[in-house]
Design a protein around this motif. Structure first.
Motif, PDB file in Angstrom:
ATOM      1  N   VAL A  11      -1.488  -1.145  -4.185  1.00 41.75           N
ATOM      2  CA  VAL A  11      -2.668  -0.302  -3.996  1.00 41.75           C
ATOM      3  C   VAL A  11      -2.235   1.049  -3.425  1.00 41.75           C
ATOM      4  O   VAL A  11      -1.113   1.210  -2.956  1.00 41.75           O
ATOM      5  N   SER A  12      -3.156   1.998  -3.477  1.00 39.89           N
ATOM      6  CA  SER A  12      -2.871   3.331  -2.954  1.00 39.89           C
ATOM      7  C   SER A  12      -3.344   3.456  -1.515  1.00 39.89           C
ATOM      8  O   SER A  12      -4.311   2.827  -1.111  1.00 39.89           O
ATOM      9  N   THR A  13      -2.645   4.279  -0.766  1.00 40.44           N
ATOM     10  CA  THR A  13      -3.109   4.628   0.569  1.00 40.44           C
ATOM     11  C   THR A  13      -2.749   6.085   0.793  1.00 40.44           C
ATOM     12  O   THR A  13      -1.962   6.662   0.039  1.00 40.44           O
ATOM     13  N   ASN A  14      -3.355   6.709   1.793  1.00 36.25           N
ATOM     14  CA  ASN A  14      -3.093   8.129   1.994  1.00 36.25           C
ATOM     15  C   ASN A  14      -2.050   8.405   3.057  1.00 36.25           C
ATOM     16  O   ASN A  14      -1.571   9.518   3.193  1.00 36.25           O
ATOM     17  N   ASP A  15      -1.699   7.387   3.815  1.00 36.60           N
ATOM     18  CA  ASP A  15      -0.855   7.646   4.977  1.00 36.60           C
ATOM     19  C   ASP A  15       0.560   7.099   4.822  1.00 36.60           C
ATOM     20  O   ASP A  15       1.393   7.668   4.149  1.00 36.60           O
ATOM     21  N   ALA A  43       0.875  -1.174   0.000  1.00 36.28           N
ATOM     22  CA  ALA A  43       0.000   0.000   0.000  1.00 36.28           C
ATOM     23  C   ALA A  43       0.909   1.218   0.000  1.00 36.28           C
ATOM     24  O   ALA A  43       1.683   1.423   0.935  1.00 36.28           O
ATOM     25  N   THR A  79      -4.791  -6.762  -1.237  1.00 37.39           N
ATOM     26  CA  THR A  79      -4.782  -5.832  -0.108  1.00 37.39           C
ATOM     27  C   THR A  79      -5.956  -4.866  -0.204  1.00 37.39           C
ATOM     28  O   THR A  79      -6.250  -4.345  -1.268  1.00 37.39           O
ATOM     29  N   VAL A  96      -7.388  -1.361   1.590  1.00 36.20           N
ATOM     30  CA  VAL A  96      -7.053  -0.242   2.473  1.00 36.20           C
ATOM     31  C   VAL A  96      -8.337   0.491   2.851  1.00 36.20           C
ATOM     32  O   VAL A  96      -9.152   0.822   1.990  1.00 36.20           O
ATOM     33  N   GLU A  97      -8.508   0.713   4.146  1.00 41.49           N
ATOM     34  CA  GLU A  97      -9.675   1.457   4.638  1.00 41.49           C
ATOM     35  C   GLU A  97      -9.698   2.850   4.013  1.00 41.49           C
ATOM     36  O   GLU A  97      -8.663   3.528   3.957  1.00 41.49           O
ATOM     37  N   ASP A 127      -2.780   4.903  11.296  1.00 40.46           N
ATOM     38  CA  ASP A 127      -3.750   5.561  10.427  1.00 40.46           C
ATOM     39  C   ASP A 127      -4.969   4.684  10.134  1.00 40.46           C
ATOM     40  O   ASP A 127      -5.857   4.551  10.953  1.00 40.46           O
ATOM     41  N   VAL A 128      -4.982   4.049   8.980  1.00 46.04           N
ATOM     42  CA  VAL A 128      -6.152   3.278   8.571  1.00 46.04           C
ATOM     43  C   VAL A 128      -5.836   1.785   8.579  1.00 46.04           C
ATOM     44  O   VAL A 128      -4.680   1.385   8.543  1.00 46.04           O
ATOM     45  N   VAL A 145      -5.288  -1.793   7.164  1.00 43.81           N
ATOM     46  CA  VAL A 145      -4.856  -2.391   5.898  1.00 43.81           C
ATOM     47  C   VAL A 145      -4.926  -3.912   6.056  1.00 43.81           C
ATOM     48  O   VAL A 145      -4.291  -4.478   6.939  1.00 43.81           O
ATOM     49  N   VAL A 162      -9.959   3.507   0.979  1.00 49.78           N
ATOM     50  CA  VAL A 162      -9.649   3.385  -0.447  1.00 49.78           C
ATOM     51  C   VAL A 162     -10.470   2.248  -1.062  1.00 49.78           C
ATOM     52  O   VAL A 162     -11.196   2.438  -2.026  1.00 49.78           O
ATOM     53  N   HIS A 163     -10.368   1.056  -0.472  1.00 54.61           N
ATOM     54  CA  HIS A 163     -11.067  -0.115  -1.014  1.00 54.61           C
ATOM     55  C   HIS A 163     -12.341  -0.460  -0.261  1.00 54.61           C
ATOM     56  O   HIS A 163     -13.150  -1.234  -0.734  1.00 54.61           O
TER      57      HIS A 163
END
Lengths: 330, 330
Positions: free
Chosen positions: A124-128, A90, B46, B48-49, B128-129, B131, B51-52
């Protein structure tokens, strides 16, 4: 690292073709052949930026290399031959494409050392923060995998490398930053933290040896891993403080600090295990003949499962994360 | 779901013992036996909270169930029997232990449906979120795995279920929130988004059928997956707009909206594939006999690889994420 190939081939010449042909990598899943003779070994580990690694102590290349190394070390602890890996990552906007390329390059370099193939993954992308999850797959001859629950009273405890070097290297990085300056000796500690080499060859010797062996890798420190072996085997582990192998770069450190790093440091990725006393000499010779370390650091007794440090005739109970209480030996 | 067990057993009675004995789960890696007859299939995904998945459209239970479903669907697309899974999860402080328990419960429920065993994983902290990375392992008879590159001119294109239901359900959740209210029909769409069921049985029929089949699962929408098949097979795919199977709950939607969901929606986890025209009838009968959908939605032609929508005698080029241009048929 070319030596590793030669050696693995020596142990088991049929391993190369048993690895099998991988197909379907272009699809969402990879397909590979398996055999009746070999068992599959699989493990997964996740590293979170800011929690398990920091960019001020590891380069992107080293983060990748270490992310795979953690898993290869888990395979080594089972006595397995690493074969494949999958990478799920991520990625936050704070990472550049070049940094990501370096991260994969680091993984690839370690993978090539062990002839592992990357057979899948997910980006995948994540913001953090960056989260790196590696799944590693290995093979071991049927019935030859090594577990933690095989230690018995009378066994000797061994380590296949130095304890505490990675933690000592990390402390140097915290003190001096990613670019040092470090003395030649300090560089060895820093390197041990940044680019640890999993003990795959050592694991293969131990899995193919026809002996009763319990085995673990030192990812969370000798104290923690020895406790896991002691609990799984329901046995009492005694470690002799003066037998712990300490890297020469740490010989100038106070004894207490050496012990702290060695017992509670972690991420050394050497192997810890036990072997019956009568078999230890043979193994030691086999290791030493090819220039590998095999250090007897203690012994196993009957008793309440746990780990004790024997230091100048005194016994200290060693919990996973620290000392507990003192106890007179005898 | 008990029917699935019966059915899988019917397809291949030896599957249960070929799954083998898992050992070493207490260690950092799991060990399981393999066989010459079966190939190993492995995939990883994967989520991600933010995002997915979002917690305002999925419960923790559903997040877990879906996290595993995505991977099981990848196995289904290869025609594999799901066997094991590993769960790596980076957990932020915003998640309670009860929510985490629910997440694992969701995975476990789907796993039990397919008799999959959780054999490993890693739980780590993050700030953070959440995963969630799931690795899934399956088995398929040697040489029977299905790939994307098998389509040829003259083949028919099929779907094993409705297209666009998940996207339609998600839009309803955005409009009305997690708790609705939803009509009975709307509930079916919402459920299709929240708890999709991977088409494992369908995949098994298709892998054990002695026919030339290309196969993919609809995770990113029919347009995207058909394009992947077309590219891998170097063939031209024609989808007939009036043949796309649309759930009855969407029949009241404008035609254009139906098509948008069906082609570009994603996360339906049905299977899309191709089969020679002369074999389609047999497969269709086999599916229908046991109450499964098998819908012919188009055909394969010679030509530049790509996907076209045939609608009222007009051809529209369908890219992965939208229409490209119009083109007259013929």
């Amino acid at each position: 690292m070319e030596d590793e190939f030669v050696f693995i081939t020596k142990i088991s010449p049929e391993e190369t073709y048993q690895k099998g042909l991988v197909r379907g990598i272009g699809d969402d899943a990879a397909v590979y052949s398996s055999s009746d003779q070999m068992e599959q070994v699989v493990c997964v580990d996740t590293m979170v930026e800011g929690v398990h690694f920091r960019r001020d102590t590891l380069s992107p290349y080293q983060i990748g290399k270490k992310g795979l190394a953690i898993n290869v070390s888990d395979l080594a602890a089972m006595g397995a031959i690493p074969t494949y890996y999958l990478v799920s990552i991520a990625v936050p906007p704070s990472w550049t494409e070049e940094e990501l390329t370096q991260l994969y390059k680091g993984m690839n370099e370690l993978a090539e050392t062990h002839r592992m193939d990357l057979i899948g993954g997910d980006t995948v992308s994540t913001n953090d923060v960056l989260v790196l999850t590696v799944t590693a797959i290995g093979l071991v001859e049927r019935g030859k995998a090594r577990y933690r629950d095989q230690a018995k009273a009378g066994d000797l405890i061994f380590l296949t490398g130095y304890a505490g070097t990675s933690a000592a290297g990390l402390d140097l990085l915290f003190q001096k930053g990613l670019h040092g300056p470090f003395s030649i000796e300090e560089q060895e500690l820093v390197k041990a933290h940044q680019e640890p080499l999993p003990h795959v060859i050592e694991g293969r010797i131990l899995s193919t040896a026809n002996k009763r062996i319990s085995l673990n890798d030192v990812s969370d420190g000798v104290a923690s891993e020895a406790n896991e072996l002691a609990e799984a085997s329901r046995a009492k582990f005694i470690i002799k403080s003066d037998k712990l192998p300490i890297h020469k770069a740490m010989h100038s450190y106070p004894k207490e600090k050496q012990l702290k790093y060695a017992l509670f440091g972690g991420e050394d990725f050497v192997l810890i295990g036990t072997v019956p006393k009568e078999d230890a000499k043979d193994l030691e010779e086999e290791f030493h003949q090819i220039g590998l370390m095999f250090e007897i650091v203690g012994f196993v007794e009957e008793g309440e499962p746990g780990v004790f440090l024997l230091e100048e005739n005194k016994m200290k109970k060693v919990e996973k994360n620290g000392y507990n209480h003192f106890k007179k030996r005898g």
